[in-house]
Design a protein around this motif. Structure first.
Motif, PDB file in Angstrom:
ATOM      1  N   GLY A  26     -45.729 -15.310   3.591  1.00 49.54           N
ATOM      2  CA  GLY A  26     -46.212 -16.560   3.028  1.00 49.54           C
ATOM      3  C   GLY A  26     -47.644 -16.492   2.564  1.00 49.54           C
ATOM      4  N   ARG A  27     -48.393 -15.508   3.045  1.00 47.46           N
ATOM      5  CA  ARG A  27     -49.788 -15.404   2.618  1.00 47.46           C
ATOM      6  C   ARG A  27     -49.893 -15.108   1.134  1.00 47.46           C
ATOM      7  NH1 ARG A  27     -52.075 -10.931   6.560  1.00 47.46           N
ATOM      8  NH2 ARG A  27     -50.236  -9.943   5.626  1.00 47.46           N
ATOM      9  N   LEU A  28     -48.974 -14.304   0.617  1.00 47.71           N
ATOM     10  CA  LEU A  28     -49.010 -13.976  -0.807  1.00 47.71           C
ATOM     11  C   LEU A  28     -48.841 -15.233  -1.648  1.00 47.71           C
ATOM     12  CD1 LEU A  28     -49.042 -12.081  -3.230  1.00 47.71           C
ATOM     13  CD2 LEU A  28     -46.603 -11.643  -2.827  1.00 47.71           C
ATOM     14  N   GLU A  29     -47.891 -16.064  -1.267  1.00 51.59           N
ATOM     15  CA  GLU A  29     -47.683 -17.306  -2.006  1.00 51.59           C
ATOM     16  C   GLU A  29     -48.915 -18.199  -1.919  1.00 51.59           C
ATOM     17  OE1 GLU A  29     -45.143 -18.472  -3.990  1.00 51.59           O
ATOM     18  OE2 GLU A  29     -44.463 -16.398  -3.869  1.00 51.59           O
ATOM     19  N   ARG A  30     -49.537 -18.252  -0.756  1.00 52.91           N
ATOM     20  CA  ARG A  30     -50.744 -19.075  -0.608  1.00 52.91           C
ATOM     21  C   ARG A  30     -51.861 -18.564  -1.503  1.00 52.91           C
ATOM     22  NH1 ARG A  30     -50.683 -18.731   5.110  1.00 52.91           N
ATOM     23  NH2 ARG A  30     -52.934 -18.376   5.172  1.00 52.91           N
ATOM     24  N   VAL A  31     -51.993 -17.258  -1.600  1.00 55.07           N
ATOM     25  CA  VAL A  31     -53.022 -16.672  -2.458  1.00 55.07           C
ATOM     26  C   VAL A  31     -52.764 -17.037  -3.915  1.00 55.07           C
ATOM     27  CG1 VAL A  31     -53.931 -14.511  -3.381  1.00 55.07           C
ATOM     28  CG2 VAL A  31     -53.610 -14.765  -0.915  1.00 55.07           C
ATOM     29  N   LEU A  32     -51.534 -16.869  -4.364  1.00 53.39           N
ATOM     30  CA  LEU A  32     -51.204 -17.151  -5.766  1.00 53.39           C
ATOM     31  C   LEU A  32     -51.332 -18.636  -6.083  1.00 53.39           C
ATOM     32  CD1 LEU A  32     -48.134 -14.766  -6.159  1.00 53.39           C
ATOM     33  CD2 LEU A  32     -50.370 -14.502  -7.248  1.00 53.39           C
ATOM     34  N   ASP A  33     -50.900 -19.477  -5.169  1.00 49.89           N
ATOM     35  CA  ASP A  33     -51.025 -20.928  -5.389  1.00 49.89           C
ATOM     36  C   ASP A  33     -52.495 -21.349  -5.437  1.00 49.89           C
ATOM     37  OD1 ASP A  33     -48.289 -21.191  -5.449  1.00 49.89           O
ATOM     38  OD2 ASP A  33     -48.108 -21.884  -3.382  1.00 49.89           O
ATOM     39  N   ALA A  34     -53.296 -20.786  -4.528  1.00 47.26           N
ATOM     40  CA  ALA A  34     -54.724 -21.124  -4.514  1.00 47.26           C
ATOM     41  C   ALA A  34     -55.402 -20.649  -5.789  1.00 47.26           C
ATOM     42  CB  ALA A  34     -55.388 -20.490  -3.292  1.00 47.26           C
ATOM     43  N   ALA A  35     -55.072 -19.432  -6.226  1.00 45.53           N
ATOM     44  CA  ALA A  35     -55.673 -18.904  -7.451  1.00 45.53           C
ATOM     45  C   ALA A  35     -55.281 -19.739  -8.661  1.00 45.53           C
ATOM     46  CB  ALA A  35     -55.242 -17.451  -7.650  1.00 45.53           C
ATOM     47  N   THR A  48     -64.147 -16.860  -7.995  1.00 47.85           N
ATOM     48  CA  THR A  48     -64.284 -15.537  -7.390  1.00 47.85           C
ATOM     49  C   THR A  48     -63.136 -15.311  -6.410  1.00 47.85           C
ATOM     50  OG1 THR A  48     -65.576 -16.316  -5.491  1.00 47.85           O
ATOM     51  CG2 THR A  48     -66.802 -15.772  -7.518  1.00 47.85           C
ATOM     52  N   VAL A  49     -62.965 -14.058  -6.028  1.00 48.79           N
ATOM     53  CA  VAL A  49     -61.950 -13.744  -5.025  1.00 48.79           C
ATOM     54  C   VAL A  49     -62.272 -14.447  -3.713  1.00 48.79           C
ATOM     55  CG1 VAL A  49     -60.955 -11.882  -3.637  1.00 48.79           C
ATOM     56  CG2 VAL A  49     -61.318 -11.554  -6.094  1.00 48.79           C
ATOM     57  N   GLU A  50     -63.568 -14.560  -3.402  1.00 46.24           N
ATOM     58  CA  GLU A  50     -63.970 -15.268  -2.196  1.00 46.24           C
ATOM     59  C   GLU A  50     -63.521 -16.740  -2.246  1.00 46.24           C
ATOM     60  OE1 GLU A  50     -65.784 -13.288  -3.979  1.00 46.24           O
ATOM     61  OE2 GLU A  50     -66.825 -11.852  -2.697  1.00 46.24           O
ATOM     62  N   ASP A  51     -63.649 -17.357  -3.432  1.00 44.72           N
ATOM     63  CA  ASP A  51     -63.200 -18.742  -3.585  1.00 44.72           C
ATOM     64  C   ASP A  51     -61.704 -18.862  -3.308  1.00 44.72           C
ATOM     65  OD1 ASP A  51     -65.732 -19.691  -4.399  1.00 44.72           O
ATOM     66  OD2 ASP A  51     -65.330 -19.132  -6.486  1.00 44.72           O
ATOM     67  N   VAL A  52     -60.941 -17.933  -3.857  1.00 47.04           N
ATOM     68  CA  VAL A  52     -59.484 -17.967  -3.669  1.00 47.04           C
ATOM     69  C   VAL A  52     -59.140 -17.817  -2.194  1.00 47.04           C
ATOM     70  CG1 VAL A  52     -57.309 -16.783  -4.173  1.00 47.04           C
ATOM     71  CG2 VAL A  52     -59.004 -17.106  -5.996  1.00 47.04           C
ATOM     72  N   ALA A  53     -59.794 -16.863  -1.520  1.00 45.11           N
ATOM     73  CA  ALA A  53     -59.525 -16.640  -0.102  1.00 45.11           C
ATOM     74  C   ALA A  53     -59.846 -17.881   0.718  1.00 45.11           C
ATOM     75  CB  ALA A  53     -60.347 -15.442   0.395  1.00 45.11           C
ATOM     76  N   ARG A  54     -60.987 -18.511   0.411  1.00 47.94           N
ATOM     77  CA  ARG A  54     -61.379 -19.716   1.144  1.00 47.94           C
ATOM     78  C   ARG A  54     -60.375 -20.837   0.909  1.00 47.94           C
ATOM     79  NH1 ARG A  54     -65.723 -20.570  -1.438  1.00 47.94           N
ATOM     80  NH2 ARG A  54     -66.827 -18.880  -0.380  1.00 47.94           N
ATOM     81  N   ALA A  56     -57.255 -20.554   0.129  1.00 46.95           N
ATOM     82  CA  ALA A  56     -55.974 -20.213   0.756  1.00 46.95           C
ATOM     83  C   ALA A  56     -56.070 -20.135   2.275  1.00 46.95           C
ATOM     84  CB  ALA A  56     -55.462 -18.886   0.202  1.00 46.95           C
ATOM     85  N   ARG A  57     -57.300 -20.287   2.788  1.00 46.07           N
ATOM     86  CA  ARG A  57     -57.569 -20.234   4.232  1.00 46.07           C
ATOM     87  C   ARG A  57     -57.193 -18.875   4.827  1.00 46.07           C
ATOM     88  NH1 ARG A  57     -55.393 -25.440   3.517  1.00 46.07           N
ATOM     89  NH2 ARG A  57     -56.865 -27.132   3.911  1.00 46.07           N
ATOM     90  N   ILE A  58     -57.594 -17.820   4.129  1.00 51.51           N
ATOM     91  CA  ILE A  58     -57.393 -16.470   4.633  1.00 51.51           C
ATOM     92  C   ILE A  58     -58.673 -15.679   4.380  1.00 51.51           C
ATOM     93  CG2 ILE A  58     -54.892 -16.455   4.234  1.00 51.51           C
ATOM     94  CD1 ILE A  58     -55.395 -14.878   1.692  1.00 51.51           C
ATOM     95  N   GLY A  59     -58.740 -14.472   4.886  1.00 54.49           N
ATOM     96  CA  GLY A  59     -59.898 -13.637   4.650  1.00 54.49           C
ATOM     97  C   GLY A  59     -59.847 -12.976   3.285  1.00 54.49           C
ATOM     98  N   LYS A  60     -61.028 -12.653   2.736  1.00 59.02           N
ATOM     99  CA  LYS A  60     -61.088 -11.998   1.428  1.00 59.02           C
ATOM    100  C   LYS A  60     -60.339 -10.674   1.452  1.00 59.02           C
ATOM    101  CE  LYS A  60     -64.912 -10.012   0.114  1.00 59.02           C
ATOM    102  NZ  LYS A  60     -66.285  -9.761  -0.396  1.00 59.02           N
TER     103      LYS A  60
END
Length: 251
Positions: A26-35, A48-54, A56-60
């Motif tokens: 599910g983390r992959l989907e969260r990353v893509l949805d956040a991006a 930035t990638v940092e923005d996407v990680a934040r 999606a509530r995961i680490g960069k």
């Protein structure tokens, strides 16, 4: 749709939808949805990638486990959204054979693009949203776009053979007319909004009415039934290619 008849909001007649592609992780989907969300809100240049990680509530580092770069991440976002549009198109054709007609198909895709804030700027080549990613996306989607255009051309040929399309215009002219109508409506929708909210169902109906009057024969819906199985197979095959392409970019 019969030229000259009453034009009802097209969205009232739409059937079928594709289920979103899912991953066991599910983390992959969260990353893509956040991006996707940040791409639309901020534009490619600012995110930035940092923005996407934040978001999606995961680490960069987790983002980089799946994607080697920011470009790879956002190209995957665009490919996934494009896949959903084509997949839904095939589902509608399977549910209702008349959806293979250019008028119905274009009106439904218009509504898809209105509803999908990620794929809409891709179709419009919106530089404010995509930035330099627009050029990368054009290159990455080049082969898939060529396959999609070939499928559309083949579908037009089948419909002409079935007597669903007029033959007083060449196939090239008919495809040009369809693209001009669809892109014209999308361009108008991208202009600053007026005080009155847009009635997209009504606009989709106008698209269908205009295309049907210009290139389809009376009784086209009945004649399209024999073409539907081949059309569904073609567009499901294209959706499968798009699905494989976006997944191929994920590590």
């Amino acid at each position: 749709m019969v030229a000259g008849g009453p034009i009802q909001p097209y969205g009232d007649r739409m059937t079928g939808s594709a289920n979103p592609v899912t991953e066991s992780d599910g983390r992959l989907e969260r990353v893509l949805d956040a991006a996707a969300d940040l791409l639309v809100r901020w534009g490619y240049q600012r995110v930035t990638v940092e923005d996407v990680a934040r978001h999606a509530r995961i680490g960069k580092g987790t983002v980089y486990l799946h994607f080697r770069s920011k470009d790879a991440l956002f190209l995957t976002v665009l490919l996934r959204s494009h896949h959903h549009v084509v997949s839904r198109m095939a589902d509608r054709m399977a549910a209702d054979p008349a959806e293979v007609l250019p008028s119905r198909m274009t009106a439904a895709v218009y509504l898809d693009l209105v509803a999908d804030p990620v794929v809409r700027p891709l179709y419009l080549g919106d530089p404010e949203v995509l930035g330099r990613l627009a050029h990368e996306a054009a290159d990455s989607l080049g082969a898939l776009s060529a396959t999609r255009d070939a499928a559309a051309r083949r579908l037009f040929g089948l419909l002409r053979e079935a007597g669903a399309l007029r033959t007083d215009l060449s196939l090239d002219e008919q495809q040009y007319l369809l693209q001009a109508v669809a892109s014209g409506f999308l361009f108008v929708d991208s202009l600053p909004a007026s005080d009155a909210p847009a009635d997209h169902g009504r606009r989709a109906a106008l698209i269908a009415h205009t295309i049907a009057a210009a290139i389809e024969e009376p009784g086209a819906e009945a004649r399209a039934a024999g073409v539907a199985p081949q059309a569904v197979a073609m567009f499901r095959g294209l959706a499968a290619e798009m699905d494989q392409e976006w997944r191929r970019r994920v590590r």
